[in-house]
Design a protein around this motif. Structure first.
Motif, PDB file in Angstrom:
ATOM      1  N   ARG A 142       0.810  -1.219   0.000  1.00 26.84           N
ATOM      2  CA  ARG A 142       0.000   0.000   0.000  1.00 26.84           C
ATOM      3  C   ARG A 142       0.842   1.268   0.000  1.00 26.84           C
ATOM      4  O   ARG A 142       0.517   2.242  -0.690  1.00 26.84           O
ATOM      5  CB  ARG A 142      -0.951  -0.003   1.208  1.00 26.84           C
ATOM      6  N   ALA A 143       1.920   1.285   0.784  1.00 24.85           N
ATOM      7  CA  ALA A 143       2.741   2.494   0.863  1.00 24.85           C
ATOM      8  C   ALA A 143       3.306   2.876  -0.501  1.00 24.85           C
ATOM      9  O   ALA A 143       3.430   4.056  -0.829  1.00 24.85           O
ATOM     10  CB  ALA A 143       3.876   2.298   1.874  1.00 24.85           C
ATOM     11  N   ARG A 174       7.293   0.263  12.681  1.00 23.42           N
ATOM     12  CA  ARG A 174       6.398   0.410  11.543  1.00 23.42           C
ATOM     13  C   ARG A 174       7.073  -0.149  10.296  1.00 23.42           C
ATOM     14  O   ARG A 174       8.127   0.331   9.881  1.00 23.42           O
ATOM     15  CB  ARG A 174       6.059   1.887  11.319  1.00 23.42           C
ATOM     16  N   VAL A 216       8.892   2.842   5.124  1.00 24.27           N
ATOM     17  CA  VAL A 216       9.021   3.757   3.994  1.00 24.27           C
ATOM     18  C   VAL A 216       8.871   5.197   4.480  1.00 24.27           C
ATOM     19  O   VAL A 216       7.886   5.531   5.147  1.00 24.27           O
ATOM     20  CB  VAL A 216       7.964   3.452   2.920  1.00 24.27           C
ATOM     21  N   LEU A 257       7.672   8.384   3.586  1.00 25.33           N
ATOM     22  CA  LEU A 257       6.742   8.834   2.559  1.00 25.33           C
ATOM     23  C   LEU A 257       7.106  10.192   1.992  1.00 25.33           C
ATOM     24  O   LEU A 257       6.723  10.526   0.867  1.00 25.33           O
ATOM     25  CB  LEU A 257       5.322   8.880   3.135  1.00 25.33           C
ATOM     26  N   TYR A 309      -0.327   6.089   9.034  1.00 22.44           N
ATOM     27  CA  TYR A 309       0.768   5.164   9.317  1.00 22.44           C
ATOM     28  C   TYR A 309       0.242   3.760   9.598  1.00 22.44           C
ATOM     29  O   TYR A 309       0.781   2.765   9.093  1.00 22.44           O
ATOM     30  CB  TYR A 309       1.577   5.668  10.512  1.00 22.44           C
ATOM     31  N   LEU A 357      -0.925   1.889   6.477  1.00 22.73           N
ATOM     32  CA  LEU A 357       0.106   1.476   5.532  1.00 22.73           C
ATOM     33  C   LEU A 357       0.974   0.342   6.054  1.00 22.73           C
ATOM     34  O   LEU A 357       1.820  -0.177   5.319  1.00 22.73           O
ATOM     35  CB  LEU A 357       0.996   2.674   5.173  1.00 22.73           C
ATOM     36  N   GLU A 358       0.791  -0.058   7.292  1.00 26.65           N
ATOM     37  CA  GLU A 358       1.601  -1.133   7.849  1.00 26.65           C
ATOM     38  C   GLU A 358       1.245  -2.461   7.177  1.00 26.65           C
ATOM     39  O   GLU A 358       0.086  -2.801   7.003  1.00 26.65           O
ATOM     40  CB  GLU A 358       1.399  -1.235   9.358  1.00 26.65           C
TER      41      GLU A 358
END
Length: 455
Positions: free
Chosen positions: A165-166, A362, A366, A368, A429, A432-433
């Protein structure tokens, strides 16, 4: 009236037979028909000097020590002087003595075949998985083939779903794009590569494991590539192998990926890592007598990097494409390291993994705000672009005021935008994990929206 067609048919048969003979001679190699050799006149821990071969070899050619049949250990010509050729061995611990005969073996080449899928090979294309010999293809693939001609290359445009997802939201990738994963050691780089390798959007997967620990190489092959093992070719040069083998492995993997691209296939190429390739290239270049110019790296290293990276991407019109994922091990977490800087300039985007984020637990870690995809505009709709811009702004505001909030200087209601950032950033956050055990994302924007709204 019937004689001419018969003659044409015989000619066609002769032409076909000649073509097969020519291909067989090429596969056999020049050493089957000529004997060109020299003599070792100097031996050092880094290289050997051979007299008598200078007029007959080119830089990068392979030579065979101790026997023309190739059963002895092999080396690469890394420097050619009028009287001697400086040779660096491909094999660790190979013994060379003064007066030993050294035979020319010609340029390094592979003959990939579609049956290589599911196999593990070394940098020479020899099987190392114990599953028997490899079938050789009908034509050679050059180890150092030039990239497709710039103005003949196909355009990039088809979005690619990675399932992470990230990445799919903030740094979306297109099929045929070249992207780097920049990270220090122990930040989750290999884990993220494993998640990308599990994607089902590819016809073939080619993986180059360069300088990895032997244990990690097997774990990556058996765990990360489990879903795609049947359509994957792995080229492995572990950390205990010579610099020449570690330098050769990504080039061999690229040659295999180019073979599948010529067949019209959609190929995922993963190189882990470009930094270890650069370290190996530095070792070889220093052995050839090049001076170090930037943090110990000779100039040729910065020529080798774009030469390798540029070969990935789309092929010419009518061919397939290679989506390249290149990991960059950032030495000392310094993202201005010369190798990282050179790779960043040659790639179509970069995903930055941050140790501070990993320390918070996390993953994928990434960053972001530091990650970028230069082809994101081909993937986002106008609404998605606006949303991502807004989310980045909230995250930036949240991170910029971290110290203020830790000191108790934040008061709810004084700044509506900051209030929104404080409320939304933690939700982003959490949304997106992911871990390798998590199911891959199918609709990243929709899943993110559900997480933020709670619907």
């Amino acid at each position: 009236m019937s004689a001419p067609p018969a003659r044409r048919g015989a000619g066609a048969l002769r032409e076909d037979a000649l073509s097969r003979l020519e291909r067989a001679m090429a596969l056999a190699g020049e050493r089957a028909f000529t004997r060109v050799s020299g003599e070792v006149v100097e031996v050092s821990p880094a290289y050997a000097c051979v007299a008598g071969l200078s007029p007959f070899v080119s830089l990068g050619d392979c030579v065979s020590f101790g026997g023309e049949d190739g059963t002895a250990h092999r080396g690469e010509a890394v420097r050619i002087d009028p009287q001697i050729v400086r040779v660096k061995s491909f094999e660790a611990g190979a013994l060379t003595s003064l007066g030993e005969r050294v035979y020319r073996a010609g340029p390094l080449r592979l003959a990939p075949d579609a049956s290589w899928k599911g196999r593990v090979i070394d940098a020479f294309g020899a099987p190392v998985d114990g599953a028997g010999p490899l079938r050789q293809g009908g034509s050679f693939a050059l180890i150092d083939a030039p990239p497709p001609r710039a103005l003949r290359r196909a355009r990039i445009g088809r979005p690619l779903r990675t399932g992470v997802r990230a990445i799919d939201v903030f740094t979306p990738i297109c099929a045929g794009q070249r992207i780097g994963v920049f990270a220090g050691s122990g930040v989750g780089k290999s884990t993220l590569l494993a998640m990308l390798a599990a994607s089902s959007d590819f016809d073939a997967v080619v993986v180059a494991l360069v300088g990895e620990r032997g244990r990690e190489a097997r774990e990556f092959l058996e765990d990360a590539l489990a879903a795609n093992r049947a359509r994957a070719v792995a080229v492995v040069a572990t950390g205990d192998e010579t610099a020449s083998m570690r330098r050769l492995a990504p080039r061999s993997a690229m040659a295999v990926a180019e073979y599948f691209r010529r067949r019209g296939e959609n190929v995922l190429l993963i190189v882990d890592s470009v930094t270890r390739f650069a370290h190996a290239a530095r070792d070889v270049a220093l052995s050839a007598g090049e001076p170090p110019v930037s943090r110990g790296y000779p100039p040729s290293v910065f020529g080798d990097l774009p030469k390798l990276l540029e070969r990935a991407g789309p092929g010419e019109e009518g061919e397939g494409l290679i989506t390249g994922v290149f990991s960059v091990l950032v030495d000392g977490d310094d993202h201005n390291d010369p190798v990282a800087d050179a790779a960043r300039g040659a790639l179509d985007g970069h995903v930055v993994l941050d140790r501070a984020i990993a320390d918070q637990g996390r993953f994928p870690a990434v960053n972001l705000l530091s990650s970028i995809s230069r082809l994101a505009h081909l993937v986002w709709t106008p609404e998605q672009r606006e949303l991502v811009t807004r989310l980045r702004g909230l995250i930036a505001r949240f991170e910029d005021t971290k110290d203020l909030r830790l000191m108790g200087g934040y008061r709810a209601g004084a700044d509506p935008e900051l209030d929104q950032a404080v409320a939304m950033a933690p939700k982003i956050y959490r949304a997106l994990e992911q871990s390798p055990r998590s199911p891959p994302s199918q609709e990243a924007f929709r899943e993110l929206a559900l997480a933020l709204t709670g619907d």
